[in-house]
Design an enzyme around this catalytic site. Structure first.
Site, PDB file in Angstrom:
ATOM      1  N   ALA A 165       0.662  -1.190  -0.128  1.00 43.88           N
ATOM      2  CA  ALA A 165       0.065   0.051   0.034  1.00 43.88           C
ATOM      3  C   ALA A 165       0.949   1.241  -0.040  1.00 43.88           C
ATOM      4  O   ALA A 165       0.288   2.334  -0.527  1.00 43.88           O
ATOM      5  CB  ALA A 165      -0.922   0.022   1.082  1.00 43.88           C
ATOM      6  N   SER A 166       2.070   1.187   0.522  1.00 44.71           N
ATOM      7  CA  SER A 166       2.894   2.535   0.737  1.00 44.71           C
ATOM      8  C   SER A 166       3.512   2.752  -0.675  1.00 44.71           C
ATOM      9  O   SER A 166       4.146   3.909  -0.849  1.00 44.71           O
ATOM     10  CB  SER A 166       3.766   2.326   1.813  1.00 44.71           C
ATOM     11  N   GLY A 167       3.583   1.894  -1.663  1.00 47.53           N
ATOM     12  CA  GLY A 167       4.435   2.036  -2.984  1.00 47.53           C
ATOM     13  C   GLY A 167       3.772   3.026  -3.825  1.00 47.53           C
ATOM     14  O   GLY A 167       2.512   3.489  -3.406  1.00 47.53           O
ATOM     15  N   ARG A 168       4.214   3.169  -4.974  1.00 43.21           N
ATOM     16  CA  ARG A 168       3.927   3.933  -5.955  1.00 43.21           C
ATOM     17  C   ARG A 168       2.530   3.443  -6.456  1.00 43.21           C
ATOM     18  O   ARG A 168       1.614   4.176  -6.506  1.00 43.21           O
ATOM     19  CB  ARG A 168       4.705   4.104  -6.835  1.00 43.21           C
ATOM     20  N   GLY A 224      -0.179  -7.800  -9.397  1.00 39.08           N
ATOM     21  CA  GLY A 224       0.626  -7.259 -10.380  1.00 39.08           C
ATOM     22  C   GLY A 224       2.051  -7.306 -10.267  1.00 39.08           C
ATOM     23  O   GLY A 224       2.704  -6.675 -10.926  1.00 39.08           O
ATOM     24  N   ASN A 230       0.753  -6.539 -16.740  1.00 40.56           N
ATOM     25  CA  ASN A 230       0.518  -5.240 -17.056  1.00 40.56           C
ATOM     26  C   ASN A 230      -1.210  -5.045 -17.165  1.00 40.56           C
ATOM     27  O   ASN A 230      -1.726  -6.071 -17.805  1.00 40.56           O
ATOM     28  CB  ASN A 230       1.109  -5.018 -18.266  1.00 40.56           C
ATOM     29  N   HIS A 254      11.899   2.015 -17.876  1.00 41.07           N
ATOM     30  CA  HIS A 254      11.303   2.425 -16.497  1.00 41.07           C
ATOM     31  C   HIS A 254      11.930   3.112 -15.701  1.00 41.07           C
ATOM     32  O   HIS A 254      13.182   3.507 -15.952  1.00 41.07           O
ATOM     33  CB  HIS A 254      10.963   0.993 -15.768  1.00 41.07           C
ATOM     34  N   LYS A 287      12.907   0.697 -10.374  1.00 38.69           N
ATOM     35  CA  LYS A 287      12.399  -0.670 -10.885  1.00 38.69           C
ATOM     36  C   LYS A 287      13.372  -1.685 -10.656  1.00 38.69           C
ATOM     37  O   LYS A 287      14.558  -1.705 -11.177  1.00 38.69           O
ATOM     38  CB  LYS A 287      11.876  -0.424 -12.059  1.00 38.69           C
ATOM     39  N   THR A 308       6.279  -6.973 -18.416  1.00 38.35           N
ATOM     40  CA  THR A 308       5.394  -6.777 -19.643  1.00 38.35           C
ATOM     41  C   THR A 308       6.354  -7.146 -20.905  1.00 38.35           C
ATOM     42  O   THR A 308       5.761  -7.681 -21.794  1.00 38.35           O
ATOM     43  CB  THR A 308       5.045  -5.250 -19.708  1.00 38.35           C
TER      44      THR A 308
HETATM   45  P1  NAD Z   1       7.400   0.464  -4.768  1.00 42.25           P
HETATM   46  O1  NAD Z   1       8.632  -0.041  -4.340  1.00 42.25           O
HETATM   47  O2  NAD Z   1       6.844   1.816  -4.921  1.00 42.25           O
HETATM   48  O3  NAD Z   1       6.341  -0.256  -3.694  1.00 42.25           O
HETATM   49  C1  NAD Z   1       6.517  -1.535  -3.192  1.00 42.25           C
HETATM   50  C2  NAD Z   1       5.626  -1.814  -2.086  1.00 42.25           C
HETATM   51  O4  NAD Z   1       5.692  -3.024  -1.680  1.00 42.25           O
HETATM   52  C3  NAD Z   1       5.817  -1.023  -0.683  1.00 42.25           C
HETATM   53  O5  NAD Z   1       4.580  -0.721  -0.275  1.00 42.25           O
HETATM   54  C4  NAD Z   1       6.465  -1.871   0.159  1.00 42.25           C
HETATM   55  O6  NAD Z   1       6.037  -1.571   1.676  1.00 42.25           O
HETATM   56  C5  NAD Z   1       5.857  -3.359  -0.153  1.00 42.25           C
HETATM   57  N1  NAD Z   1       6.929  -4.339   0.049  1.00 42.25           N
HETATM   58  C6  NAD Z   1       8.054  -4.542  -0.478  1.00 42.25           C
HETATM   59  N2  NAD Z   1       8.686  -5.773  -0.085  1.00 42.25           N
HETATM   60  C7  NAD Z   1       7.799  -6.258   0.795  1.00 42.25           C
HETATM   61  C8  NAD Z   1       7.728  -7.486   1.436  1.00 42.25           C
HETATM   62  N3  NAD Z   1       8.618  -8.373   1.682  1.00 42.25           N
HETATM   63  N4  NAD Z   1       6.553  -7.883   2.087  1.00 42.25           N
HETATM   64  C9  NAD Z   1       5.327  -6.966   1.793  1.00 42.25           C
HETATM   65  N5  NAD Z   1       5.418  -6.054   1.300  1.00 42.25           N
HETATM   66  C10 NAD Z   1       6.732  -5.456   0.614  1.00 42.25           C
HETATM   67  O7  NAD Z   1       6.996  -0.377  -6.020  1.00 42.25           O
HETATM   68  P2  NAD Z   1       5.791  -0.127  -7.354  1.00 42.25           P
HETATM   69  O8  NAD Z   1       6.373   0.688  -8.404  1.00 42.25           O
HETATM   70  O9  NAD Z   1       4.695   0.324  -6.639  1.00 42.25           O
HETATM   71  O10 NAD Z   1       5.651  -1.522  -7.791  1.00 42.25           O
HETATM   72  C11 NAD Z   1       5.057  -2.541  -7.051  1.00 42.25           C
HETATM   73  C12 NAD Z   1       5.145  -3.909  -8.102  1.00 42.25           C
HETATM   74  O11 NAD Z   1       4.230  -3.632  -8.923  1.00 42.25           O
HETATM   75  C13 NAD Z   1       6.491  -4.132  -8.771  1.00 42.25           C
HETATM   76  O12 NAD Z   1       6.814  -5.768  -8.804  1.00 42.25           O
HETATM   77  C14 NAD Z   1       6.432  -3.567 -10.124  1.00 42.25           C
HETATM   78  O13 NAD Z   1       6.900  -3.960 -10.994  1.00 42.25           O
HETATM   79  C15 NAD Z   1       4.941  -3.868 -10.139  1.00 42.25           C
HETATM   80  N6  NAD Z   1       3.949  -3.131 -11.401  1.00 42.25           N
HETATM   81  C16 NAD Z   1       3.097  -3.803 -11.808  1.00 42.25           C
HETATM   82  C17 NAD Z   1       2.361  -3.066 -13.063  1.00 42.25           C
HETATM   83  C18 NAD Z   1       1.421  -3.891 -13.541  1.00 42.25           C
HETATM   84  O14 NAD Z   1       0.582  -3.441 -14.358  1.00 42.25           O
HETATM   85  N7  NAD Z   1       1.194  -5.362 -13.461  1.00 42.25           N
HETATM   86  C19 NAD Z   1       2.387  -1.659 -13.077  1.00 42.25           C
HETATM   87  C20 NAD Z   1       3.209  -1.097 -11.937  1.00 42.25           C
HETATM   88  C21 NAD Z   1       4.315  -1.921 -11.587  1.00 42.25           C
END
Ligand code: NAD
Length: 236
Positions: free
Chosen positions: A12-15, A92, A118, A148, A152, A159
């Site tokens: 939840a805290s991530g992007r 995702g 994706n 990216h 990343k 994708t």
């Molecule tokens: P980010 O680094 O901003 O956020 C990651 C999140 O995961 C944070 O909230 C962190 O606290 C949490 N996290 C990290 N390690 C963890 C663990 N061991 N246990 C539980 N939580 C943990 O990353 P982001 O840019 O938000 O991307 C997250 C993922 O989504 C990546 O794998 C990225 O490649 C993927 N992504 C997929 C799509 C899609 O369309 N499928 C699009 C964008 C990003």
């Protein structure tokens, strides 16, 4: 009107997690009941949503679907929780290992699961175009270049690997290159090169809301389904 679908966001805290939280608040059919991040939350409740650390995962309230955009290290725990609770999972998270992919297959016998590299409609269309180009241009070089942001972790992107599989379906043998620069949200170029000519198919994501909207839409449609492994196209 049906009661709202109860969603848990993992990562939840991530992007992506932040985009999911913000956009879920705009939907009446979804209720965000828990936000889970790796570290202990600074505030216990944000905008009415209870916050948890991964260490507290087993204490989260009842939910219908977990949406996971975390990292491979966190994936097993959320899959395990969904199995324990009989809840659906939309993920995702990219860069999963073969054992994690196999675990998704096994889990799909018990719960509905959707994993997608994706969640944008544009990339789904790009995949079809790539397969068609590969089929119609036999013998041409096929190169996939993805770009990216610098944070990343995995490369090539999930994708790019899916696009590669689409190219292989059409008979091409794709090569991969990855660029990590600045704050690029996500760009994928699939280039077919022949003698004296070149075809370039490109998708550019300029805002990660497109992925978050796709994931929320998929979650709303996955809730209450029979166990199984679902693809984005099954739900859109
Ligand atoms: P980010 O680094 O901003 O956020 C990651 C999140 O995961 C944070 O909230 C962190 O606290 C949490 N996290 C990290 N390690 C963890 C663990 N061991 N246990 C539980 N939580 C943990 O990353 P982001 O840019 O938000 O991307 C997250 C993922 O989504 C990546 O794998 C990225 O490649 C993927 N992504 C997929 C799509 C899609 O369309 N499928 C699009 C964008 C990003």
């Amino acid at each position: 009107m049906n009661p709202p679908i109860r969603i848990l966001i993992h990562g939840a805290s991530g992007r992506m997690g932040q985009a999911l939280s913000r956009l879920s608040a705009e939907r009446d059919d979804i209720q965000l009941v828990a936000a889970v991040s790796r570290s202990k939350p600074a505030q216990r409740v944000v905008d009415g949503v209870p916050q948890f650390s991964v260490a507290e995962l087993h204490g989260v309230p009842a939910f219908d679907v977990a949406i996971d955009f975390s990292l491979p290290a966190g994936f097993d725990a959320i899959l395990g929780l969904c199995l324990e609770r009989g809840a659906a999972l939309v993920s995702g998270t990219t860069g999963l290992g073969p054992e994690q992919r196999a675990a998704i297959d096994r889990a799909s016998a018990r719960i509905p699961v959707l994993w997608a590299a994706n969640f944008s409609l544009g990339v789904a269309v790009l995949c079809e175009l790539v397969e068609r180009a590969a089929r119609t241009l036999p013998g041409w070089d096929c190169d996939i270049v993805e770009s990216h942001h610098v944070h990343k972790k995995d490369a090539p992107s999930g994708t790019a690997l899916v696009l590669g599989a689409c190219a292989e379906e059409g008979g091409a043998t794709p090569r991969h290159a990855a660029i990590r620069a600045g704050d690029i949200v996500g760009e994928h170029l699939v280039q077919f090169t022949g003698l004296g000519e070149r075809v370039e198919l490109v998708h550019r994501a300029t805002n990660r809301d497109v992925f978050a909207r796709g994931a929320l839409h998929a979650a709303a449609r996955l809730a209450g389904r029979d166990p199984g492994s679902y693809g984005l196209r099954d739900l859109l």
